[in-house]
Design an enzyme around this catalytic site. Sequence first.
Site, mmCIF file in Angstrom:
data_model
loop_
_atom_site.group_PDB
_atom_site.id
_atom_site.type_symbol
_atom_site.label_atom_id
_atom_site.label_comp_id
_atom_site.label_asym_id
_atom_site.label_seq_id
_atom_site.Cartn_x
_atom_site.Cartn_y
_atom_site.Cartn_z
ATOM 1 N N THR A 1 -1.167 8.967 2.765
ATOM 2 C CA THR A 1 -1.381 7.525 2.735
ATOM 3 C C THR A 1 -2.221 7.148 3.951
ATOM 4 O O THR A 1 -2.513 7.987 4.817
ATOM 5 C CB THR A 1 -0.050 6.743 2.783
ATOM 6 O OG1 THR A 1 0.527 6.877 4.091
ATOM 7 C CG2 THR A 1 0.923 7.243 1.726
ATOM 8 N N TYR B 1 8.493 5.864 17.422
ATOM 9 C CA TYR B 1 8.682 6.226 16.022
ATOM 10 C C TYR B 1 9.876 7.170 15.870
ATOM 11 O O TYR B 1 10.735 6.983 14.998
ATOM 12 C CB TYR B 1 7.404 6.881 15.505
ATOM 13 C CG TYR B 1 7.441 7.282 14.047
ATOM 14 C CD1 TYR B 1 7.093 6.371 13.057
ATOM 15 C CD2 TYR B 1 7.813 8.570 13.672
ATOM 16 C CE1 TYR B 1 7.121 6.736 11.715
ATOM 17 C CE2 TYR B 1 7.849 8.942 12.331
ATOM 18 C CZ TYR B 1 7.492 8.020 11.372
ATOM 19 O OH TYR B 1 7.532 8.385 10.041
ATOM 20 N N LYS C 1 13.361 6.437 13.780
ATOM 21 C CA LYS C 1 13.758 7.235 12.617
ATOM 22 C C LYS C 1 15.097 7.938 12.842
ATOM 23 O O LYS C 1 15.912 8.039 11.917
ATOM 24 C CB LYS C 1 12.664 8.252 12.283
ATOM 25 C CG LYS C 1 11.355 7.609 11.829
ATOM 26 C CD LYS C 1 11.515 6.767 10.583
ATOM 27 C CE LYS C 1 10.187 6.238 10.080
ATOM 28 N NZ LYS C 1 10.312 5.468 8.825
ATOM 29 N N SER D 1 11.798 9.744 6.910
ATOM 30 C CA SER D 1 10.698 10.710 7.002
ATOM 31 C C SER D 1 11.251 11.933 7.707
ATOM 32 O O SER D 1 12.401 11.932 8.171
ATOM 33 C CB SER D 1 9.489 10.169 7.795
ATOM 34 O OG SER D 1 9.710 10.222 9.183
ATOM 35 N N SER E 1 0.851 -1.197 0.000
ATOM 36 C CA SER E 1 0.000 0.000 0.000
ATOM 37 C C SER E 1 0.880 1.237 0.000
ATOM 38 O O SER E 1 2.112 1.153 0.065
ATOM 39 C CB SER E 1 -0.932 0.027 1.230
ATOM 40 O OG SER E 1 -0.178 0.158 2.420
#
Length: 333
Positions: free
Chosen positions: A196, A160, A164, A147, A21
């Site tokens: 997304t 997260y 990252k 990101s 996806s």
Amino acid sequence: MTSTTRASDEPLRVVITGASSGIGQATAELFARRGAHLVLAARNVEALEDVATRCRSAGATATVVRTDVTDSGDTRALADAAASTMGGVDVWISNVGVGAIGRYLDTPMETHDHVVRSNLIGHMNDAHAALPVMLAQGRGTFVNMISLGGFAAAPYAVAYSASKFGLRGFSEALRAELVDHPDVHVCDVYPGFVDTAGLLHGANFVGRRISSPPPVLDPWRVAAAIVRLADRPKPTTIVGSTARVTRLLHAISPALTGRVMSRFLDAYFDRADRVPMSHGNVFEPSLDAAVVEGGLRSPRKRAAAGLVAASVVASGATAGLRLAKRRGAVATR
């Protein structure tokens, strides 16, 4: 001796993890339009088959391999399948990413653990499997999807952020180790907020509906930036103004950036609709995959998030001016 150059008329041999996806799917479909040979990997085989069908219709060959990147055995098997199916790997896109939104102490430790395993250890497993193939053939491009979270910490997403920041450090260290292999490239991609379903699919321990502030990037734009790296690899690719500004602000004042982010999120969650808390797709794949866009760029969502963002930016600007004045006063003493 293995040639380190690829004939221009040869199809690219591409592996994409997290291909079921979002950005991974869009990247697969763009490579398919170039007639690439694709090996697509994710946990959701049914969604991968849907993506593979679209890629074949666009002119590519596509093989599906169920892969959990947190398992190094799975990533080694993926590399073996790619090498045997395509004869090598020109580009490996390490694209898996999951998230958990919630205050650190409100989020179960096993959820934090799995976020880090997916977003950091998973990419390390990918590289550990892909690089021997590339080194043996004398060339290749390994792409880490990071990101803006690799530049600035995000309150309510501590694991997260840790993953990252760690992934950025991993990439930089790995590039340094490969300096004597100029045709083997490690590339990082840093997009801003992307349209997304990733946020909706992630774990939610705030019990509020989650969205992204504008501007929200078109995932096809991010995918196009990734595809360009196959022809012109470079260490760092930043996509979108949000990522650039965030990187700059964090470099100027990490503490101020963190406070502004925290104010924004506090204000947003105060206004957001209540929803049930869940682990999302952290431990199990999403059922509604094989969809590129998440619907985050609708006018209504842009207006609601923009109102909150504007008030927080104003607060952040005021705080920044105060900080600058204090520093100026100290400097003149």
